[in-house]
Design an enzyme around this catalytic site. Sequence first.
Site, PDB file in Angstrom:
ATOM      1  N   ARG A 145      45.645  35.561  65.071  1.00  0.00           N
ATOM      2  CA  ARG A 145      44.890  35.122  63.892  1.00  0.00           C
ATOM      3  C   ARG A 145      45.775  34.102  63.189  1.00  0.00           C
ATOM      4  O   ARG A 145      46.790  34.469  62.561  1.00  0.00           O
ATOM      5  CB  ARG A 145      44.578  36.330  63.006  1.00  0.00           C
ATOM      6  CG  ARG A 145      43.743  36.034  61.765  1.00  0.00           C
ATOM      7  CD  ARG A 145      43.464  37.334  61.025  1.00  0.00           C
ATOM      8  NE  ARG A 145      42.867  37.122  59.718  1.00  0.00           N
ATOM      9  CZ  ARG A 145      41.552  37.088  59.471  1.00  0.00           C
ATOM     10  NH1 ARG A 145      40.710  37.238  60.479  1.00  0.00           N
ATOM     11  NH2 ARG A 145      41.100  36.908  58.250  1.00  0.00           N
ATOM     12  N   HIS A 172      35.986  30.985  64.612  1.00  0.00           N
ATOM     13  CA  HIS A 172      36.147  32.436  64.436  1.00  0.00           C
ATOM     14  C   HIS A 172      35.210  33.135  65.433  1.00  0.00           C
ATOM     15  O   HIS A 172      34.261  33.818  65.043  1.00  0.00           O
ATOM     16  CB  HIS A 172      35.810  32.819  63.000  1.00  0.00           C
ATOM     17  CG  HIS A 172      36.337  34.160  62.590  1.00  0.00           C
ATOM     18  ND1 HIS A 172      36.987  35.019  63.450  1.00  0.00           N
ATOM     19  CD2 HIS A 172      36.298  34.807  61.376  1.00  0.00           C
ATOM     20  CE1 HIS A 172      37.324  36.111  62.821  1.00  0.00           C
ATOM     21  NE2 HIS A 172      36.925  36.018  61.555  1.00  0.00           N
ATOM     22  N   GLN A 175      34.343  37.120  65.417  1.00  0.00           N
ATOM     23  CA  GLN A 175      33.424  37.494  64.342  1.00  0.00           C
ATOM     24  C   GLN A 175      31.980  37.269  64.753  1.00  0.00           C
ATOM     25  O   GLN A 175      31.100  38.084  64.469  1.00  0.00           O
ATOM     26  CB  GLN A 175      33.742  36.694  63.084  1.00  0.00           C
ATOM     27  CG  GLN A 175      32.770  36.924  61.934  1.00  0.00           C
ATOM     28  CD  GLN A 175      32.844  38.319  61.366  1.00  0.00           C
ATOM     29  OE1 GLN A 175      33.921  38.772  60.981  1.00  0.00           O
ATOM     30  NE2 GLN A 175      31.710  39.012  61.287  1.00  0.00           N
ATOM     31  N   ASP A 263      29.867  32.731  53.676  1.00  0.00           N
ATOM     32  CA  ASP A 263      31.296  33.022  53.775  1.00  0.00           C
ATOM     33  C   ASP A 263      31.963  32.526  52.494  1.00  0.00           C
ATOM     34  O   ASP A 263      31.334  31.835  51.683  1.00  0.00           O
ATOM     35  CB  ASP A 263      31.898  32.330  55.007  1.00  0.00           C
ATOM     36  CG  ASP A 263      33.348  32.719  55.257  1.00  0.00           C
ATOM     37  OD1 ASP A 263      33.755  33.817  54.833  1.00  0.00           O
ATOM     38  OD2 ASP A 263      34.088  31.925  55.881  1.00  0.00           O
ATOM     39  N   CYS A 303      30.737  37.796  56.534  1.00  0.00           N
ATOM     40  CA  CYS A 303      31.823  38.303  57.381  1.00  0.00           C
ATOM     41  C   CYS A 303      32.857  39.106  56.603  1.00  0.00           C
ATOM     42  O   CYS A 303      33.642  39.835  57.214  1.00  0.00           O
ATOM     43  CB  CYS A 303      32.487  37.156  58.132  1.00  0.00           C
ATOM     44  SG  CYS A 303      33.291  35.955  57.065  1.00  0.00           S
ATOM     45  N   ARG A 331      32.323  44.802  64.285  1.00  0.00           N
ATOM     46  CA  ARG A 331      33.560  44.158  64.727  1.00  0.00           C
ATOM     47  C   ARG A 331      34.258  45.050  65.753  1.00  0.00           C
ATOM     48  O   ARG A 331      34.812  44.563  66.750  1.00  0.00           O
ATOM     49  CB  ARG A 331      34.489  43.896  63.535  1.00  0.00           C
ATOM     50  CG  ARG A 331      34.082  42.770  62.613  1.00  0.00           C
ATOM     51  CD  ARG A 331      34.197  41.414  63.271  1.00  0.00           C
ATOM     52  NE  ARG A 331      35.564  41.078  63.660  1.00  0.00           N
ATOM     53  CZ  ARG A 331      36.467  40.498  62.876  1.00  0.00           C
ATOM     54  NH1 ARG A 331      36.148  40.176  61.630  1.00  0.00           N
ATOM     55  NH2 ARG A 331      37.676  40.218  63.329  1.00  0.00           N
TER      56      ARG A 331
END
Length: 350
Positions: A145, A172, A175, A263, A303, A331
């Site tokens: 990440r 991403h 996700q 987001d 998310c 997830r």
Amino acid sequence: MTKSARSGKKTAKVTPATPAPAQAARPTSGALRHTPNTLPRPVMAGRDFLSNLDMTAAELRAVMDTAHSMKRGEWREVKPLAGLTLALIFEKASLRTRTTFDVGMYQLGGHAITLTNQEVGLGTRERVSDVARNLERWVDGVMARVYLQGNLQELAENASVPIINGLSDMLHPAQLLADYQTIEEEFGHNLNGLRVVYIGDGNNLANSHIHMGILTGTDVTIVTPVGYEPNAAVAMDAVKRGAKLTITNDLSAVEGADVLYTDVWISMGMEAEADIRRRAFKGYQVTPSMLDTIAKKGIFLHCLPAHYGEETVPEATEHRKSRVFDEAENRLHAQKALMYHLMGELQPRW
């Protein structure tokens, strides 16, 4: 480029196929239990996952089927990643990514080790290529990440084990697997033409939504303030591939959405722009009144983490149309499915 398991040899990157045809939903009774002899074949064995476009539509379908199956509890009798280890590199803090990859490896019989930025220092304490060449000697996969997509690419170019994008400045993709698992739970497997509207910053999530539109045939609309549109190269590539993509600054595009997604306006590392961004994004907040304008059976996704008072409000994430916390749960299931399809053919090295 992608790679073959353990060999370190590179193979040509796959080209995404047209969206896979709809498949009948599997039984939800939970009666089915996998054994080592009934597991599906890993479809991405030994490869990297830096982008959703590192899989074909058919491979995405296999990963999604596995994720749904895992959520139904059909994998409780098997530990397909027993004896394997996944390194978790974090340049950016995380609740969901950290917990779900760690718990996921445990549930599949493997082990995860978390490495902080202070311990690794990609490109600062050590060259990225040196980190890759060390880790490939000890672990069976790496989830990173990071701030820069380029660091992920350099890890992948120098490590013979699978590299997974847990988030970068550009994309991403993990996700989006959870997002689309949640969407399928609501609308079924055939998403062709489903209207997915993303509102807010044209960031890594927006770019990955465009990629998933290519793979699934969803009609993706990105709604942003002027100057905050998604990556132009990502958008142009989608158009060349025939994707159904609309990029607009018109807030009325939210109306009638089957899926409304948002987001944060201020991602980690952008704190210096906070005041400018808050002014630019005024009016782009998802509220209950905005949710009243989407389709009757439409759903709201985020998310997380949510910056309440900015891109949304608590009344939206708690709204009857919200599936935000189902999305967070998924997830775990989606990433377990991904890890299985990347690492499921590997044998313990000790």
